[in-house]
Design a protein around this motif. Sequence first.
Motif, PDB file in Angstrom:
ATOM      1  N   ASP A  30       0.837  -1.199   0.000  1.00  0.00           N
ATOM      2  CA  ASP A  30       0.000   0.000   0.000  1.00  0.00           C
ATOM      3  C   ASP A  30       0.873   1.251   0.000  1.00  0.00           C
ATOM      4  N   VAL A  31       0.934   1.922  -1.146  1.00  0.00           N
ATOM      5  CA  VAL A  31       1.705   3.163  -1.272  1.00  0.00           C
ATOM      6  C   VAL A  31       0.723   4.328  -1.223  1.00  0.00           C
ATOM      7  N   PRO A  32       0.842   5.222  -0.240  1.00  0.00           N
ATOM      8  CA  PRO A  32      -0.139   6.293  -0.036  1.00  0.00           C
ATOM      9  C   PRO A  32      -0.382   7.188  -1.247  1.00  0.00           C
ATOM     10  N   TYR A  33       0.657   7.455  -2.021  1.00  0.00           N
ATOM     11  CA  TYR A  33       0.509   8.376  -3.155  1.00  0.00           C
ATOM     12  C   TYR A  33       0.623   7.622  -4.489  1.00  0.00           C
ATOM     13  N   SER A  34      -0.022   6.464  -4.550  1.00  0.00           N
ATOM     14  CA  SER A  34       0.079   5.624  -5.742  1.00  0.00           C
ATOM     15  C   SER A  34      -0.526   6.287  -6.981  1.00  0.00           C
ATOM     16  N   VAL A  35      -1.562   7.108  -6.797  1.00  0.00           N
ATOM     17  CA  VAL A  35      -2.159   7.806  -7.940  1.00  0.00           C
ATOM     18  C   VAL A  35      -1.124   8.730  -8.572  1.00  0.00           C
ATOM     19  N   TYR A  36      -0.403   9.450  -7.719  1.00  0.00           N
ATOM     20  CA  TYR A  36       0.626  10.356  -8.242  1.00  0.00           C
ATOM     21  C   TYR A  36       1.730   9.581  -8.958  1.00  0.00           C
ATOM     22  N   ILE A  37       2.170   8.471  -8.383  1.00  0.00           N
ATOM     23  CA  ILE A  37       3.236   7.680  -9.009  1.00  0.00           C
ATOM     24  C   ILE A  37       2.806   7.228 -10.396  1.00  0.00           C
ATOM     25  N   GLY A  38       1.542   6.817 -10.510  1.00  0.00           N
ATOM     26  CA  GLY A  38       1.041   6.401 -11.816  1.00  0.00           C
ATOM     27  C   GLY A  38       1.097   7.519 -12.836  1.00  0.00           C
ATOM     28  N   LEU A  39       0.737   8.734 -12.424  1.00  0.00           N
ATOM     29  CA  LEU A  39       0.792   9.883 -13.325  1.00  0.00           C
ATOM     30  C   LEU A  39       2.232  10.229 -13.674  1.00  0.00           C
ATOM     31  N   ALA A  81       3.495  20.638  -8.030  1.00  0.00           N
ATOM     32  CA  ALA A  81       4.103  20.078  -9.237  1.00  0.00           C
ATOM     33  C   ALA A  81       3.092  20.131 -10.371  1.00  0.00           C
ATOM     34  N   ILE A  82       3.590  20.303 -11.590  1.00  0.00           N
ATOM     35  CA  ILE A  82       2.743  20.316 -12.778  1.00  0.00           C
ATOM     36  C   ILE A  82       3.191  19.185 -13.689  1.00  0.00           C
ATOM     37  N   LEU A  83       2.294  18.252 -13.973  1.00  0.00           N
ATOM     38  CA  LEU A  83       2.600  17.118 -14.838  1.00  0.00           C
ATOM     39  C   LEU A  83       1.945  17.321 -16.189  1.00  0.00           C
ATOM     40  N   GLU A  84       2.705  17.059 -17.259  1.00  0.00           N
ATOM     41  CA  GLU A  84       2.186  17.165 -18.616  1.00  0.00           C
ATOM     42  C   GLU A  84       2.427  15.855 -19.354  1.00  0.00           C
ATOM     43  N   VAL A 110      -1.915  18.155 -15.099  1.00  0.00           N
ATOM     44  CA  VAL A 110      -2.388  18.024 -13.721  1.00  0.00           C
ATOM     45  C   VAL A 110      -1.470  18.802 -12.790  1.00  0.00           C
ATOM     46  N   VAL A 111      -2.073  19.545 -11.875  1.00  0.00           N
ATOM     47  CA  VAL A 111      -1.316  20.176 -10.796  1.00  0.00           C
ATOM     48  C   VAL A 111      -1.477  19.284  -9.570  1.00  0.00           C
ATOM     49  N   TYR A 112      -0.359  18.895  -8.978  1.00  0.00           N
ATOM     50  CA  TYR A 112      -0.367  18.006  -7.812  1.00  0.00           C
ATOM     51  C   TYR A 112       0.138  18.763  -6.593  1.00  0.00           C
ATOM     52  N   ILE A 113      -0.655  18.732  -5.533  1.00  0.00           N
ATOM     53  CA  ILE A 113      -0.275  19.358  -4.267  1.00  0.00           C
ATOM     54  C   ILE A 113      -0.336  18.293  -3.184  1.00  0.00           C
ATOM     55  N   GLU A 114       0.808  17.996  -2.602  1.00  0.00           N
ATOM     56  CA  GLU A 114       0.896  16.923  -1.609  1.00  0.00           C
ATOM     57  C   GLU A 114       0.343  17.373  -0.263  1.00  0.00           C
ATOM     58  N   GLY A 115      -0.443  16.508   0.377  1.00  0.00           N
ATOM     59  CA  GLY A 115      -1.001  16.807   1.696  1.00  0.00           C
ATOM     60  C   GLY A 115      -0.550  15.788   2.722  1.00  0.00           C
ATOM     61  N   VAL A 116      -0.925  16.012   3.965  1.00  0.00           N
ATOM     62  CA  VAL A 116      -0.540  15.101   5.042  1.00  0.00           C
ATOM     63  C   VAL A 116      -1.409  13.845   5.027  1.00  0.00           C
TER      64      VAL A 116
END
Length: 285
Positions: free
Chosen positions: A94-103, A222-225, A234-240
């Motif tokens: 279980d990786v908490p930010y798996s959606v971001y890793i996929g992007l 972060a901005i992903l293209e 996508v603009v990604y903003i990491e939260g707690v």
Amino acid sequence: MASNVNPTVRRRRLGQELRRLRELKGMTAEEVAERLLVSQSKISRLENGRRSISQRDVRDLCGVYEVEDQRLVDSLMQMAKDSRQQGWWHAFGDVPYSVYIGLETDAESLRVYDPQVVPGLLQSRAYAEAIIRGALPETSATEIDKRVEVRIRRQDRVTTDNNPLRLWTVLDEAALRRVVGSRSVMREQLEHLAELSQVPHVTVQVLPFEVGAHPGINGQYAILEFVDAADSSVVYIEGVTSDLYLEKPHDVQKYTVMYEHLRAQALNVEQSRQFIENVAKEYAR
């Protein structure tokens, strides 16, 4: 990982297509939810790609939208099947930010601003371990090791010779001055950063303290293209406890303009590399 097998990107593309079909039908998410006896939040999660989509979900939605083109239905069903495959990161549990890793795995370019630390894709192993251990003081050693391994594996996108990620990083001077781990860890990290800044597809700029207030003062983002026109930026903003993904063109444009201001105010590439090397030498004393 090729985009045609990336489950995160598949879910996102499928969700966009399902939203398009709903809008063509002139229905709201609430109306669709009532027809299928599900929650409106489920429909929203399916459309934004944050939830796995089953072939049954696709079949039911296509029924509600009265899609007559069987080839389109079959294509969406196949996308749903592909979207349930597992990405490389699932091997780590279980990786908490798996959606971001996929992007990130499928992105063509990534622009990052960080006011506190060196971004994960540019971290040395020792620095990464110290950052994760410091940020998660109640986490087990096993979990920390797992997170470090995931972070190092993510760096393949930067080090690969096959379609590498184009990475642009603007770092606040604070990220260079904050002693993470130890002075020797910092020296190694900054030497590593200076070396990576010479890679053709990696750009590193430093925003010195003397700049004062600036557009990124509110924090990291972060901005992903992506290569495929069907995949919006996508603009990604990491939260707690949860992360934020912004995909509306207006939001992406606003953060893009902010980033251009940061780039303009930061030291240029050569000045930044010299600045990093000088700070690294300070840690050697």
